[in-house]
Design a protein around this motif. Structure first.
Motif, PDB file in Angstrom:
ATOM      1  N   ASN A  41       6.627   3.089  -3.009  1.00  0.00           N
ATOM      2  CA  ASN A  41       5.765   2.117  -2.328  1.00  0.00           C
ATOM      3  C   ASN A  41       6.124   0.716  -2.788  1.00  0.00           C
ATOM      4  N   ASP A  42       6.382  -0.189  -1.842  1.00  0.00           N
ATOM      5  CA  ASP A  42       6.469  -1.610  -2.181  1.00  0.00           C
ATOM      6  C   ASP A  42       5.650  -2.389  -1.172  1.00  0.00           C
ATOM      7  N   MET A  43       4.631  -3.062  -1.682  1.00  0.00           N
ATOM      8  CA  MET A  43       3.682  -3.789  -0.837  1.00  0.00           C
ATOM      9  C   MET A  43       4.134  -5.238  -0.698  1.00  0.00           C
ATOM     10  N   ALA A  66      -0.188  10.750  -6.441  1.00  0.00           N
ATOM     11  CA  ALA A  66       0.250   9.357  -6.419  1.00  0.00           C
ATOM     12  C   ALA A  66       0.015   8.843  -5.009  1.00  0.00           C
ATOM     13  N   TRP A  67      -0.412   7.585  -4.896  1.00  0.00           N
ATOM     14  CA  TRP A  67      -0.725   7.046  -3.578  1.00  0.00           C
ATOM     15  C   TRP A  67      -0.276   5.592  -3.463  1.00  0.00           C
ATOM     16  N   GLY A  68       0.011   5.185  -2.249  1.00  0.00           N
ATOM     17  CA  GLY A  68       0.406   3.807  -1.994  1.00  0.00           C
ATOM     18  C   GLY A  68       0.097   3.450  -0.550  1.00  0.00           C
ATOM     19  N   PHE A  69       0.235   2.161  -0.210  1.00  0.00           N
ATOM     20  CA  PHE A  69      -0.223   1.664   1.081  1.00  0.00           C
ATOM     21  C   PHE A  69       0.814   0.788   1.777  1.00  0.00           C
ATOM     22  N   THR A  70       0.735   0.798   3.105  1.00  0.00           N
ATOM     23  CA  THR A  70       1.334  -0.253   3.928  1.00  0.00           C
ATOM     24  C   THR A  70       0.273  -0.706   4.923  1.00  0.00           C
ATOM     25  N   ALA A  78       8.347  -7.939  -2.050  1.00  0.00           N
ATOM     26  CA  ALA A  78       7.645  -6.830  -2.686  1.00  0.00           C
ATOM     27  C   ALA A  78       6.793  -7.356  -3.840  1.00  0.00           C
ATOM     28  N   SER A  79       5.480  -7.297  -3.667  1.00  0.00           N
ATOM     29  CA  SER A  79       4.574  -7.721  -4.740  1.00  0.00           C
ATOM     30  C   SER A  79       4.496  -6.674  -5.840  1.00  0.00           C
ATOM     31  N   GLU A  80       4.967  -5.495  -5.563  1.00  0.00           N
ATOM     32  CA  GLU A  80       5.212  -4.447  -6.551  1.00  0.00           C
ATOM     33  C   GLU A  80       6.218  -3.490  -5.927  1.00  0.00           C
ATOM     34  N   ARG A  81       6.891  -2.726  -6.774  1.00  0.00           N
ATOM     35  CA  ARG A  81       7.872  -1.746  -6.298  1.00  0.00           C
ATOM     36  C   ARG A  81       7.702  -0.526  -7.184  1.00  0.00           C
ATOM     37  N   MET A  82       7.180   0.550  -6.612  1.00  0.00           N
ATOM     38  CA  MET A  82       6.757   1.708  -7.400  1.00  0.00           C
ATOM     39  C   MET A  82       7.436   2.972  -6.895  1.00  0.00           C
ATOM     40  N   VAL A  83       7.943   3.788  -7.810  1.00  0.00           N
ATOM     41  CA  VAL A  83       8.453   5.121  -7.495  1.00  0.00           C
ATOM     42  C   VAL A  83       7.918   6.067  -8.561  1.00  0.00           C
ATOM     43  N   VAL A  84       7.175   7.110  -8.144  1.00  0.00           N
ATOM     44  CA  VAL A  84       6.561   7.984  -9.156  1.00  0.00           C
ATOM     45  C   VAL A  84       6.289   9.368  -8.573  1.00  0.00           C
ATOM     46  N   ALA A  85       6.490  10.378  -9.412  1.00  0.00           N
ATOM     47  CA  ALA A  85       6.122  11.755  -9.090  1.00  0.00           C
ATOM     48  C   ALA A  85       4.937  12.123  -9.972  1.00  0.00           C
ATOM     49  N   PRO A  86       3.784  12.482  -9.383  1.00  0.00           N
ATOM     50  CA  PRO A  86       2.619  12.822 -10.209  1.00  0.00           C
ATOM     51  C   PRO A  86       2.928  13.972 -11.159  1.00  0.00           C
ATOM     52  N   GLY A  87       2.511  13.795 -12.403  1.00  0.00           N
ATOM     53  CA  GLY A  87       2.834  14.761 -13.445  1.00  0.00           C
ATOM     54  C   GLY A  87       4.103  14.415 -14.195  1.00  0.00           C
ATOM     55  N   ILE A 147       9.058   4.536 -12.033  1.00  0.00           N
ATOM     56  CA  ILE A 147       9.596   3.165 -12.030  1.00  0.00           C
ATOM     57  C   ILE A 147       8.545   2.239 -11.431  1.00  0.00           C
ATOM     58  N   LEU A 148       8.371   1.071 -12.030  1.00  0.00           N
ATOM     59  CA  LEU A 148       7.447   0.082 -11.474  1.00  0.00           C
ATOM     60  C   LEU A 148       7.961  -1.321 -11.763  1.00  0.00           C
ATOM     61  N   HIS A 149       8.242  -2.063 -10.708  1.00  0.00           N
ATOM     62  CA  HIS A 149       8.634  -3.473 -10.811  1.00  0.00           C
ATOM     63  C   HIS A 149       7.485  -4.350 -10.345  1.00  0.00           C
ATOM     64  N   MET A 150       7.383  -5.547 -10.929  1.00  0.00           N
ATOM     65  CA  MET A 150       6.413  -6.525 -10.448  1.00  0.00           C
ATOM     66  C   MET A 150       6.968  -7.918 -10.681  1.00  0.00           C
ATOM     67  N   PRO A 151       6.932  -8.791  -9.654  1.00  0.00           N
ATOM     68  CA  PRO A 151       7.434 -10.155  -9.843  1.00  0.00           C
ATOM     69  C   PRO A 151       6.509 -10.979 -10.734  1.00  0.00           C
ATOM     70  N   THR A 152       6.999 -12.121 -11.155  1.00  0.00           N
ATOM     71  CA  THR A 152       6.343 -13.048 -12.094  1.00  0.00           C
ATOM     72  C   THR A 152       6.039 -12.295 -13.373  1.00  0.00           C
TER      73      THR A 152
END
Length: 797
Positions: free
Chosen positions: A281-283, A330-334, A737-746, A752-757
């Motif tokens: 997910n990248d929002m 794990a959950w994310g949005f667009t 991308a205000s965040e960039r997330m890749v994750v498998a629950p468990g 992986i999680l990126h965030m600017p600033t």
């Protein structure tokens, strides 16, 4: 002479002393506004000791016995790190920015007050379930105590010569209303624009410019809709002059600003290396300092005394994890871009004191609004309401218009999203999504058992009549909303045969599910189709594979434009007349087009397309400007779908649509190319005109424009950026991308999680700007917080 020298020296020393004293005082005030990182603090309202741990990047892990204790601590860290950001969010939707910034914000405040969001927020608070209200009160206590325990107010207030105002429960609702404003149309711009086109240019032009489908469609149910045919002839709006097809003399912007969006996708456990489903997910939002989100991990025990650990991103101003993983899901949005509002044409009496309803004429309800203005007298305005919603202005014919919008209703905002922290599987997440009050989103969820699913999270109105695309009258009762969709009827897709899901702000489904959601201005499916094709290209996936998709900046969308330039524009005849274009041909020949920082070819093709588009649709824009004196239209809101009619025109080349400023279609294309090259070669050679030069980051603090010298201190570096709008790696100067997330629950330890600033909003923080470089370069950075560097213990007093 010596006497004068001594006087001058004395004055210099005095001035130096005054400057040094002022600088020392200023520095001490700014330094005093740093958050507490270590030690102990006594906090009212805790049931037990709560610990805030931070790693070297400032990522917070909050450990408490109960969820409300964690809410207190989350409010505490939000206030200490990001209070000014929170303040802007609540004031933005409440129409109270003028009290901070003075008359410069008055126009915004007057306009937004029509929605009366503060009053609506207070009403929502009254109707929250007791458990949610208790959570909100706990968060609010934490915010205000975090603010109080700063040794000085956040530095922004020093610059503005203001004092911060304590947080109230209703301010959290206002924070979410600000997200409604960011993610949906608050003034019906899309419907007003489409209505203007249909009324003034005819239904055939309207259908042509607003196609239902395109070659880029990438719905997860494989549904497709056809584009509209080219109209037999253009129709000119009433009163439009013949010169309306002249290209504007104003400099043409190549920014092509994106609408708030996002990407998310998932693969089921059948395709992963560990059996768990994997979510990416990248929002996409406007990028600023500090970032929209705050990275957080929460640990507590639920009512059944079970341990809960959830990690992801929180929104300063709200007590929830917005997107993340809890070990089970794990959950994310667009942003969904469904149809969540309607413009209503009011039928009023002669003096506009009443409006017609199915029950006869009714008087408008008037509300007085008082707007505080910094350093000036308060301004009083009146806003009017109807039974459907507020009056928001007039249309191009001078008819009053009202606005029916999900954001105006009680179920627009609640804290049900917080229940995702404890959801065990995809089905439970679906149930929570259908009762949650947030701006409607495409939620993609992945669970530890390997299941994946898509649904809409947020209220879905049930509509009656012929409404949705253009403004309509509701006076006779044939058009209306009849409540909201019940959870059992929500659209959803679980475990598709392909074992893959993807959304990217374009149309996700068709048929009956699309009928429920509607079309509120979907993005072109270019990003979605590229993500889909990348997912189809592999049969096994790990986290790095999904991150690679997020960072894909190949220009698949522009490949046909590259070929068009080479085959249709750079003809032997054109090259003979413009020998300098040989360099252009050499740059484009055999080039795999990608939005890399060093690519000249990408910038050429991209900007050529925009120049052609500008010339072809300038006439439409000018005609709408002539027809709509109120300027209620905005062609920006339909520009994504203009690619389909644009391509039809340049390939079919109907003579009736050739602008009068061009003698032939070939001449139009050559003019566009010449303009593109001229703009790229101002004061430099073409070989130096790279994409990175045009796409350079401008990620700034909100105050750096008003006080320029502090930009050197606060803003992120002006780094050249890869990526662009019509590809998975969405990135331009101020948006991405205000965040960039890749994750498998468990398997969060592999995530992986990126965030600017960075986490911090304070330039003297030890972790100010940390993590930004990983986001810029796409480096793998851990989803979970790292080793504890700072520990703050909160105890009840």
């Amino acid at each position: 002479m010596k006497k004068y020298k001594n006087i001058l020296l004395g004055c210099t020393l005095v001035l130096f002393f005054i400057f040094a004293t002022a600088f020392t005082w200023l520095y001490s005030q700014i330094d005093s506004a740093l958050p507490m990182l270590d030690g102990k603090a006594d906090i009212f309202g805790l049931s037990g000791t709560t610990v805030i741990e931070r790693d070297e990047n400032g990522i917070a892990t909050i450990k408490g016995e109960q969820r409300n204790d964690v809410a207190v601590a989350l409010g505490f860290v939000h206030a200490q790190e990001r209070f000014f950001q929170m303040d802007l969010l609540r004031r933005n939707s409440a129409g109270e920015l003028s009290s901070l910034f003075g008359p410069a914000a008055l126009k915004h405040d007057k306009k937004i007050r029509r929605h009366r969001f503060r009053e609506r927020a207070r009403e929502i608070i009254k109707h929250l379930p007791s458990q949610q209200l208790a959570l909100l009160k706990a968060y609010t206590r934490g915010v205000n105590q975090g603010l109080e325990l700063l040794k000085a107010a956040p530095f922004e207030y020093l610059l503005l010569q203001q004092e911060p105002v304590f947080w109230q429960e209703e301010d959290t609702v206002l924070t979410i209303f600000s997200m409604y404003i960011d993610l949906q149309f608050e003034y019906g711009e899309r419907e007003l624009t489409l209505g203007l086109i249909k009324s003034n240019l005819g239904d055939d032009i309207y259908q042509f410019l607003n196609p239902k489908g395109s070659r880029w469609d990438a719905a997860i149910d494989n549904s497709r809709y056809e584009a509209s045919a080219i109209p037999a002839s253009p129709r000119q709006a009433d009163g439009a002059a013949a010169q309306t097809d002249k290209v504007s003399a104003n400099p043409f912007s190549y920014r092509d600003q994106a609408l708030p969006g996002s990407n998310n996708w998932a693969v089921s456990g059948k395709l992963s290396e560990n059996g768990s489903a994997i979510l990416a997910n990248d929002m996409h939002l406007n990028l600023r300092v500090p970032n929209t989100w705050y990275r957080t991990s929460l640990e507590y025990r639920n009512h059944e005394n079970q341990a809960v650990k959830v990690t992801g991103v929180s929104l300063p101003g709200a007590p929830s994890i917005i997107a993340g993983s809890n070990g089970n899901i794990a959950w994310g949005f667009t942003n969904s871009y469904g149809d969540w509002s309607d413009v209503i044409l009011l039928e009023s009496n002669e003096d506009n004191s009443q409006y017609l309803t199915p029950d006869g004429y009714r008087p408008f309800t008037t509300h007085k609004q008082v707007i505080a203005v910094k350093d000036q007298k308060s301004v009083e305005i009146s806003v009017r309401d109807t039974i459907w919603g507020p009056v928001i202005g007039e249309n191009y014919q001078g008819k009053m218009i009202a606005y029916r919008w999900v954001a105006h209703d009680l179920n627009a905002v609640n804290l049900n999203l917080t229940e995702l922290e404890q959801a065990k599987n995809t089905d439970q997440a679906f149930a929570i999504a259908a009762i949650s009050g947030i701006p409607a989103q495409n939620m993609v969820v992945a669970d530890k058992q390997g299941n994946i699913g898509w649904t809409i999270m947020g209220p879905i109105p049930v509509k009656k009549g012929d409404i949705g695309d253009v403004p309509a009258s509701w006076a006779k009762g044939e058009n209306s909303w009849s409540g909201y969709l019940t959870p059992d009827l929500y659209p959803k897709v679980k475990n598709p045969k392909s074992n893959r899901l993807w959304t990217a702000n374009s149309r996700v489904v068709g048929g009956e599910m699309l009928d429920k959601i509607g079309n509120g201005g979907y993005a072109l499916g270019a990003r979605a189709s590229q993500i889909r094709d990348n997912l189809r290209s592999k049969s096994r996936f790990n986290e790095q594979d999904l991150l690679d998709i997020a960072l894909d900046h190949r220009a698949k969308f522009l490949e046909r434009w590259q070929d068009f330039l080479l085959q249709q524009v750079l003809t032997p005849n054109a090259l003979a007349q413009h020998s300098q274009w040989q360099e252009v041909k050499a740059l484009l020949d055999n080039q795999v087009l990608a939005a890399t920082t060093d690519s000249v070819a990408y910038r050429l093709v991209r900007n050529f397309r925009l120049n052609v588009k500008n010339r072809l649709f300038q006439s439409v824009n000018n005609q709408l400007a002539i027809a709509d004196k109120s300027k209620g239209y905005n062609t920006r809101v339909i520009r994504h779908q203009l690619e389909t009619p644009l391509w039809q025109l340049i390939t079919k080349q109907p003579s009736q649509f050739l602008p009068a400023s061009a003698t032939s279609w070939q001449a139009l294309f050559e003019q566009a190319l010449a303009r593109t090259i001229a703009d790229m070669t101002t004061d430099q050679d073409l070989a130096q005109a790279t994409w990175g030069q045009q796409n350079t980051a401008q990620i700034r603090h909100p105050l750096s424009r008003a006080v320029p010298f502090i930009g050197l201190w606060l803003d992120m570096p002006a780094t050249e950026l890869a990526g662009d709008k019509y590809m998975p790696h969405v990135q331009n100067n101020t948006f991405g991308a205000s965040e960039r997330m890749v994750v498998a629950p468990g398997f969060e330890h592999q995530g992986i999680l990126h965030m600017p600033t960075s986490q911090s909003g304070h330039p003297l923080s030890p972790y100010y700007g940390k993590g930004h470089d990983d986001w810029l370069k796409g480096k793998v950075s851990p989803f979970l917080p790292g080793e504890t560097r700072y520990t703050l213990t909160l105890s009840n007093y």
